[in-house]
Motif scaffolding. Structure first.
Motif, mmCIF file in Angstrom:
data_model
loop_
_atom_site.group_PDB
_atom_site.id
_atom_site.type_symbol
_atom_site.label_atom_id
_atom_site.label_comp_id
_atom_site.label_asym_id
_atom_site.label_seq_id
_atom_site.Cartn_x
_atom_site.Cartn_y
_atom_site.Cartn_z
ATOM 1 N N UNK A 76 -27.817 -6.617 13.327
ATOM 2 C CA UNK A 76 -29.000 -6.078 14.006
ATOM 3 C C UNK A 76 -29.270 -6.833 15.308
ATOM 4 N N UNK A 77 -29.273 -8.152 15.233
ATOM 5 C CA UNK A 77 -29.525 -8.932 16.445
ATOM 6 C C UNK A 77 -28.425 -8.714 17.482
ATOM 7 N N UNK A 78 -27.186 -8.540 17.020
ATOM 8 C CA UNK A 78 -26.092 -8.229 17.938
ATOM 9 C C UNK A 78 -26.258 -6.874 18.593
ATOM 10 N N UNK A 79 -26.782 -5.915 17.849
ATOM 11 C CA UNK A 79 -27.063 -4.604 18.433
ATOM 12 C C UNK A 79 -28.163 -4.704 19.485
ATOM 13 N N UNK A 80 -29.203 -5.477 19.179
ATOM 14 C CA UNK A 80 -30.308 -5.633 20.122
ATOM 15 C C UNK A 80 -29.854 -6.337 21.399
ATOM 16 N N UNK A 81 -28.946 -7.288 21.269
ATOM 17 C CA UNK A 81 -28.430 -8.024 22.418
ATOM 18 C C UNK A 81 -27.250 -7.302 23.078
ATOM 19 N N UNK A 82 -26.827 -6.182 22.502
ATOM 20 C CA UNK A 82 -25.692 -5.386 22.988
ATOM 21 C C UNK A 82 -24.378 -6.168 22.957
ATOM 22 N N UNK A 83 -24.227 -7.032 21.949
ATOM 23 C CA UNK A 83 -22.969 -7.753 21.777
ATOM 24 C C UNK A 83 -22.176 -7.232 20.582
ATOM 25 N N UNK A 84 -22.832 -6.555 19.644
ATOM 26 C CA UNK A 84 -22.147 -6.075 18.438
ATOM 27 C C UNK A 84 -21.044 -5.089 18.787
ATOM 28 N N UNK A 85 -21.209 -4.322 19.859
ATOM 29 C CA UNK A 85 -20.185 -3.339 20.232
ATOM 30 C C UNK A 85 -18.875 -3.992 20.677
ATOM 31 N N UNK A 86 -18.928 -5.272 20.962
ATOM 32 C CA UNK A 86 -17.716 -5.995 21.368
ATOM 33 C C UNK A 86 -16.936 -6.540 20.169
ATOM 34 N N UNK A 87 -17.505 -6.430 18.986
ATOM 35 C CA UNK A 87 -16.803 -6.869 17.778
ATOM 36 C C UNK A 87 -16.002 -5.679 17.270
ATOM 37 N N UNK A 88 -14.692 -5.795 17.293
ATOM 38 C CA UNK A 88 -13.798 -4.676 16.996
ATOM 39 C C UNK A 88 -12.712 -5.107 16.027
ATOM 40 N N UNK A 89 -12.023 -4.131 15.471
ATOM 41 C CA UNK A 89 -10.827 -4.430 14.699
ATOM 42 C C UNK A 89 -9.616 -3.977 15.510
ATOM 43 N N UNK A 90 -8.535 -4.693 15.353
ATOM 44 C CA UNK A 90 -7.311 -4.408 16.084
ATOM 45 C C UNK A 90 -6.873 -2.971 15.834
ATOM 46 N N UNK A 91 -6.447 -2.297 16.879
ATOM 47 C CA UNK A 91 -6.028 -0.890 16.787
ATOM 48 C C UNK A 91 -4.772 -0.725 15.932
ATOM 49 N N UNK A 92 -3.984 -1.780 15.777
ATOM 50 C CA UNK A 92 -2.776 -1.707 14.963
ATOM 51 C C UNK A 92 -3.201 -1.506 13.502
ATOM 52 N N UNK A 93 -2.851 -0.359 12.886
ATOM 53 C CA UNK A 93 -3.295 -0.088 11.516
ATOM 54 C C UNK A 93 -2.736 -1.070 10.492
ATOM 55 N N UNK A 94 -1.648 -1.752 10.818
ATOM 56 C CA UNK A 94 -1.083 -2.746 9.904
ATOM 57 C C UNK A 94 -1.729 -4.112 10.086
ATOM 58 N N UNK A 95 -2.595 -4.241 11.070
ATOM 59 C CA UNK A 95 -3.230 -5.519 11.357
ATOM 60 C C UNK A 95 -4.723 -5.460 11.037
ATOM 61 N N UNK A 96 -5.474 -4.766 11.853
ATOM 62 C CA UNK A 96 -6.927 -4.581 11.701
ATOM 63 C C UNK A 96 -7.711 -5.889 11.643
ATOM 64 N N UNK A 97 -7.230 -6.924 12.303
ATOM 65 C CA UNK A 97 -7.948 -8.188 12.402
ATOM 66 C C UNK A 97 -9.163 -7.971 13.307
ATOM 67 N N UNK A 98 -10.303 -8.563 12.941
ATOM 68 C CA UNK A 98 -11.526 -8.431 13.741
ATOM 69 C C UNK A 98 -11.519 -9.448 14.874
ATOM 70 N N UNK A 99 -11.802 -8.965 16.084
ATOM 71 C CA UNK A 99 -11.836 -9.843 17.250
ATOM 72 C C UNK A 99 -13.048 -9.501 18.105
ATOM 73 N N UNK A 100 -13.466 -10.440 18.917
ATOM 74 C CA UNK A 100 -14.571 -10.227 19.838
ATOM 75 C C UNK A 100 -13.976 -9.932 21.202
ATOM 76 N N UNK A 101 -14.230 -8.744 21.717
ATOM 77 C CA UNK A 101 -13.649 -8.291 22.979
ATOM 78 C C UNK A 101 -14.381 -8.924 24.152
ATOM 79 N N UNK A 102 -13.718 -9.840 24.812
ATOM 80 C CA UNK A 102 -14.319 -10.521 25.952
ATOM 81 C C UNK A 102 -13.890 -9.908 27.289
ATOM 82 N N UNK A 103 -13.208 -8.778 27.258
ATOM 83 C CA UNK A 103 -12.805 -8.144 28.512
ATOM 84 C C UNK A 103 -14.046 -7.681 29.275
#
Length: 196
Positions: free
Chosen positions: A140-167
């Motif tokens: 919730x706090x990440x959504x309010x700060x607009x940072x939660x959208x940067x938390x993603x899982x790797x697009x590789x279906x065999x990986x799916x590791x969660x990373x924070x997108x700093x691009x």
């Protein structure tokens, strides 16, 4: 204190308390070769929980919650982890949009005015329910700060590791471009060449 689930994939953690959410996502057996599931049983889950709540307290400056898990609590936490992983679809940040197919999860929280004049969202409950509330409060706090959208899982279906997108433009799709991105791009290139 460290984020053991995230660090085993050699990733930098998300900022602040959002790192707890990332670490929960990374407790799953993922990557290539796959690491073990840190929520496989109560003993492993308790060890992860103890470390993660201590790390959360260190980055937030709040008191470490004492969370004791049992089988029922572990099922609840695994369910939350799975729901969050579904929400962290590649190409869109977790919980950035509507996901009607994801089961609902809830936890108790209260707003508290601290002695420093800052209002904080405080997780409540016991055992696994307290951990669920803590994780949901951070989302919730990440959504309010607009940072939660940067938390993603790797697009590789065999990986799916969660990373924070700093691009700069939040366009990251791979937890590591060299391992997952290059392989996928090469497969796509070869497929296009075969079609021609």
């Amino acid at each position: 204190m460290t984020w053991s689930a995230t660090e085993r994939y050699r990733l930098e953690s998300a900022p602040g308390g959002l790192a707890l959410v990332q670490d929960l996502l990374n407790t799953v057996a993922a990557g290539g070769p796959a690491h073990r599931d840190l929520l496989a049983d109560v003993t492993d889950a308790q060890e992860w929980t103890n470390g993660a709540t201590a790390a959360w307290a260190a980055v937030t400056g709040l008191q470490t919650p004492h969370v004791t898990l049992d089988e029922a609590a572990l099922r609840v936490i695994r369910g939350l982890r799975d729901a969050l992983r579904e929400a962290a679809v590649p190409g869109a940040g977790p919980l950035a949009g509507d996901h009607p197919e994801i089961p609902e999860h809830s936890g108790e929280a209260a707003l508290r005015l601290g002695g420093d004049g800052v209002v904080r969202l405080e997780a409540r409950g016991h055992g696994g329910h307290q951990l669920v509330a803590l994780v949901l409060a951070e989302v919730y706090e990440g959504q309010q700060a607009d940072t939660a959208r940067r938390l993603k899982t790797c697009r590789n279906p065999e990986c799916r590791v969660a990373f924070y997108d700093r691009s700069r433009n939040n366009s990251g799709a791979w937890h590591d471009v060299k391992t997952c991105g290059n392989a996928a791009n090469l497969r796509a290139y070869r497929a296009r060449q075969r079609e021609r």
